[in-house]
Design a protein around this motif. Structure first.
Motif, PDB file in Angstrom:
ATOM      1  N   HIS A 197       0.820  -1.218   0.000  1.00  0.00           N
ATOM      2  CA  HIS A 197       0.000   0.000   0.000  1.00  0.00           C
ATOM      3  C   HIS A 197       0.852   1.266   0.000  1.00  0.00           C
ATOM      4  O   HIS A 197       0.344   2.359  -0.284  1.00  0.00           O
ATOM      5  N   TYR A 198       2.156   1.131   0.302  1.00  0.00           N
ATOM      6  CA  TYR A 198       3.035   2.303   0.280  1.00  0.00           C
ATOM      7  C   TYR A 198       3.720   2.495  -1.070  1.00  0.00           C
ATOM      8  O   TYR A 198       4.444   3.474  -1.262  1.00  0.00           O
ATOM      9  N   GLU A 199       3.527   1.547  -1.974  1.00  0.00           N
ATOM     10  CA  GLU A 199       4.274   1.582  -3.226  1.00  0.00           C
ATOM     11  C   GLU A 199       4.025   2.867  -4.019  1.00  0.00           C
ATOM     12  O   GLU A 199       4.943   3.434  -4.612  1.00  0.00           O
ATOM     13  N   LYS A 200       2.778   3.348  -4.020  1.00  0.00           N
ATOM     14  CA  LYS A 200       2.455   4.561  -4.769  1.00  0.00           C
ATOM     15  C   LYS A 200       2.910   5.830  -4.050  1.00  0.00           C
ATOM     16  O   LYS A 200       2.989   6.891  -4.662  1.00  0.00           O
ATOM     17  N   GLU A 201       3.226   5.694  -2.770  1.00  0.00           N
ATOM     18  CA  GLU A 201       3.620   6.871  -1.990  1.00  0.00           C
ATOM     19  C   GLU A 201       5.107   7.182  -2.081  1.00  0.00           C
ATOM     20  O   GLU A 201       5.524   8.289  -1.749  1.00  0.00           O
ATOM     21  N   LEU A 202       5.901   6.191  -2.511  1.00  0.00           N
ATOM     22  CA  LEU A 202       7.350   6.367  -2.545  1.00  0.00           C
ATOM     23  C   LEU A 202       7.889   6.256  -3.962  1.00  0.00           C
ATOM     24  O   LEU A 202       7.427   5.427  -4.748  1.00  0.00           O
ATOM     25  N   THR A 203       8.861   7.097  -4.278  1.00  0.00           N
ATOM     26  CA  THR A 203       9.526   7.085  -5.579  1.00  0.00           C
ATOM     27  C   THR A 203      11.034   7.080  -5.368  1.00  0.00           C
ATOM     28  O   THR A 203      11.539   7.764  -4.470  1.00  0.00           O
ATOM     29  N   VAL A 204      11.721   6.306  -6.183  1.00  0.00           N
ATOM     30  CA  VAL A 204      13.185   6.316  -6.150  1.00  0.00           C
ATOM     31  C   VAL A 204      13.673   7.432  -7.071  1.00  0.00           C
ATOM     32  O   VAL A 204      13.455   7.392  -8.280  1.00  0.00           O
ATOM     33  N   LEU A 205      14.308   8.438  -6.464  1.00  0.00           N
ATOM     34  CA  LEU A 205      14.821   9.567  -7.230  1.00  0.00           C
ATOM     35  C   LEU A 205      16.028   9.152  -8.061  1.00  0.00           C
ATOM     36  O   LEU A 205      16.145   9.481  -9.241  1.00  0.00           O
ATOM     37  N   THR A 206      16.939   8.421  -7.439  1.00  0.00           N
ATOM     38  CA  THR A 206      18.120   7.917  -8.134  1.00  0.00           C
ATOM     39  C   THR A 206      18.677   6.742  -7.342  1.00  0.00           C
ATOM     40  O   THR A 206      18.356   6.568  -6.158  1.00  0.00           O
ATOM     41  N   SER A 207      19.480   5.928  -7.982  1.00  0.00           N
ATOM     42  CA  SER A 207      20.138   4.799  -7.315  1.00  0.00           C
ATOM     43  C   SER A 207      21.646   4.967  -7.445  1.00  0.00           C
ATOM     44  O   SER A 207      22.154   5.181  -8.550  1.00  0.00           O
ATOM     45  N   LEU A 208      22.335   4.877  -6.320  1.00  0.00           N
ATOM     46  CA  LEU A 208      23.786   5.082  -6.295  1.00  0.00           C
ATOM     47  C   LEU A 208      24.495   3.746  -6.050  1.00  0.00           C
ATOM     48  O   LEU A 208      24.041   2.916  -5.274  1.00  0.00           O
ATOM     49  N   GLY A 209      25.626   3.552  -6.674  1.00  0.00           N
ATOM     50  CA  GLY A 209      26.370   2.309  -6.508  1.00  0.00           C
ATOM     51  C   GLY A 209      27.030   1.918  -7.819  1.00  0.00           C
ATOM     52  O   GLY A 209      27.225   2.760  -8.691  1.00  0.00           O
ATOM     53  N   PRO A 210      27.407   0.645  -7.950  1.00  0.00           N
ATOM     54  CA  PRO A 210      27.077  -0.482  -7.062  1.00  0.00           C
ATOM     55  C   PRO A 210      28.012  -0.583  -5.868  1.00  0.00           C
ATOM     56  O   PRO A 210      29.079   0.020  -5.829  1.00  0.00           O
ATOM     57  N   MET A 211      27.568  -1.407  -4.887  1.00  0.00           N
ATOM     58  CA  MET A 211      28.346  -1.704  -3.691  1.00  0.00           C
ATOM     59  C   MET A 211      28.323  -3.209  -3.464  1.00  0.00           C
ATOM     60  O   MET A 211      27.392  -3.890  -3.901  1.00  0.00           O
ATOM     61  N   PRO A 212      29.333  -3.749  -2.778  1.00  0.00           N
ATOM     62  CA  PRO A 212      29.380  -5.204  -2.591  1.00  0.00           C
ATOM     63  C   PRO A 212      28.299  -5.711  -1.650  1.00  0.00           C
ATOM     64  O   PRO A 212      27.950  -5.052  -0.671  1.00  0.00           O
ATOM     65  N   THR A 213      27.758  -6.871  -1.970  1.00  0.00           N
ATOM     66  CA  THR A 213      26.735  -7.485  -1.127  1.00  0.00           C
ATOM     67  C   THR A 213      27.287  -7.790   0.258  1.00  0.00           C
ATOM     68  O   THR A 213      28.505  -7.791   0.479  1.00  0.00           O
ATOM     69  N   TYR A 214      26.395  -8.059   1.193  1.00  0.00           N
ATOM     70  CA  TYR A 214      26.844  -8.403   2.538  1.00  0.00           C
ATOM     71  C   TYR A 214      27.665  -9.697   2.488  1.00  0.00           C
ATOM     72  O   TYR A 214      27.314 -10.657   1.819  1.00  0.00           O
ATOM     73  N   PRO A 215      28.797  -9.718   3.179  1.00  0.00           N
ATOM     74  CA  PRO A 215      29.630 -10.921   3.158  1.00  0.00           C
ATOM     75  C   PRO A 215      29.061 -12.022   4.041  1.00  0.00           C
ATOM     76  O   PRO A 215      28.490 -11.764   5.103  1.00  0.00           O
ATOM     77  N   ILE A 216      29.234 -13.252   3.574  1.00  0.00           N
ATOM     78  CA  ILE A 216      29.079 -14.424   4.428  1.00  0.00           C
ATOM     79  C   ILE A 216      30.484 -14.719   4.951  1.00  0.00           C
ATOM     80  O   ILE A 216      31.445 -14.717   4.177  1.00  0.00           O
ATOM     81  N   VAL A 217      30.616 -14.921   6.239  1.00  0.00           N
ATOM     82  CA  VAL A 217      31.955 -15.104   6.804  1.00  0.00           C
ATOM     83  C   VAL A 217      32.053 -16.420   7.568  1.00  0.00           C
ATOM     84  O   VAL A 217      31.057 -16.939   8.086  1.00  0.00           O
TER      85      VAL A 217
END
Length: 283
Positions: A197-217
């Motif tokens: 229900h929040y999908e229409k309320e939020l907009t992605v202005l821009t996406s920054l990256g890429p960045m590395p995924t969370y590591p499995i250790v």
């Protein structure tokens, strides 16, 4: 000392509640079935990685773990014997910009009803901005990197608020307490799946990256045989029809081989922003 045949597999995740605990429960359920040994999962929501004085890998209380990349690199750089090493498997979360890379992005979000005012990142100048934590790659570091690339600094924003988590930053945007926020793209996806229900309320202005995924250790002194078995099992997980279906339900498209080179992405960003900080008004 190396464990020869550990009787149980003990795991810890530091990524809940921003990411659903079901992700890590599924990984451990799969490893338990595949390796035919009982497994346990601890989830710690107070930190995104082990504090120096509470390192469960050093005490042998954790064999495998999931943490943010910043905390992982800190353990390797700051502790003489961090007792952790990379499990060379990266989780690929569904995102059209990712392709088949173990990376993610920072989504700069705003309320959709502000679309007429904000068309690009530069339009946020003089407005209120929220981020999760000062050591968050997607919440703080990547924003500082973008500000530096635009030849400015945190004074670009009128006010900056440290929310404490990506989920809290989303709520601040929804409640109009800030004009925009930097959100881990995976966290935003799961939030909207759970709250369509929040999908229409939020907009992605821009996406920054890429960045590395969370590591499995791994705990460093876990037996070599166990490490090899875990890596083989995780890489095979998307090829198993039953577990591939479970992964798709969690919006995970693949588990792929990685190396420490992936985390040089973060080091490059951190080197670029040395001496820079976001100066928040705590909320």
């Amino acid at each position: 000392m190396t464990d020869v045949n550990p009787k149980t597999l003990k795991a810890v995740t530091y990524l809940v509640p921003d990411l659903p605990v079901e992700i890590f429960e599924t990984f451990m359920e799969y490893l338990e079935e595949t390796l035919k040994m009982p497994s346990y999962l601890i989830y710690e929501s107070r930190w995104r990685s082990p504090p120096i004085d509470r390192n469960l890998f050093a005490t042998g209380e954790a064999d495998i773990g999931f943490m943010n990349s910043t905390g992982f690199l800190r353990l390797l750089e700051e502790e003489k014997d961090s007792n952790v090493e990379l499990c060379p498997v990266g989780v690929v979360h569904e995102n059209p910009m990712v392709g088949d890379r173990a990376v993610y992005f920072s989504d700069v979000i705003m309320r959709s009803d502000n679309g007429h005012e904000y068309k690009e990142f530069h339009d946020l100048k003089g407005h209120k901005f929220a981020y999760s934590e000062p050591n968050s790659m997607s919440g703080a570091y990547i924003i500082l990197d973008e500000l530096k690339n635009q030849k400015t600094n945190s004074s670009f924003f009128a006010d900056i608020f440290q929310s404490g988590s990506h989920l809290k930053s989303i709520q601040m945007v929804l409640k109009k307490q800030v004009d925009a926020a930097a959100i881990d793209s995976r966290v935003l996806k799961y939030f909207l799946l759970k709250n369509p229900h929040y999908e229409k309320e939020l907009t992605v202005l821009t996406s920054l990256g890429p960045m590395p995924t969370y590591p499995i250790v791994f705990r460093k002194n876990l037996s070599a045989e166990m490490k090899t078995n875990i890596v083989k099992a995780l890489i095979s997980m998307p090829k198993n029809p039953k577990w591939a279906s479970r992964l798709r339900e969690l919006c995970i498209s693949n588990l792929m081989s990685t190396t420490m080179e992936l985390y040089y992405l973060e080091k490059e960003i951190r080197d670029n922003i040395k001496g820079l900080t976001l100066k928040p008004a705590y909320y």
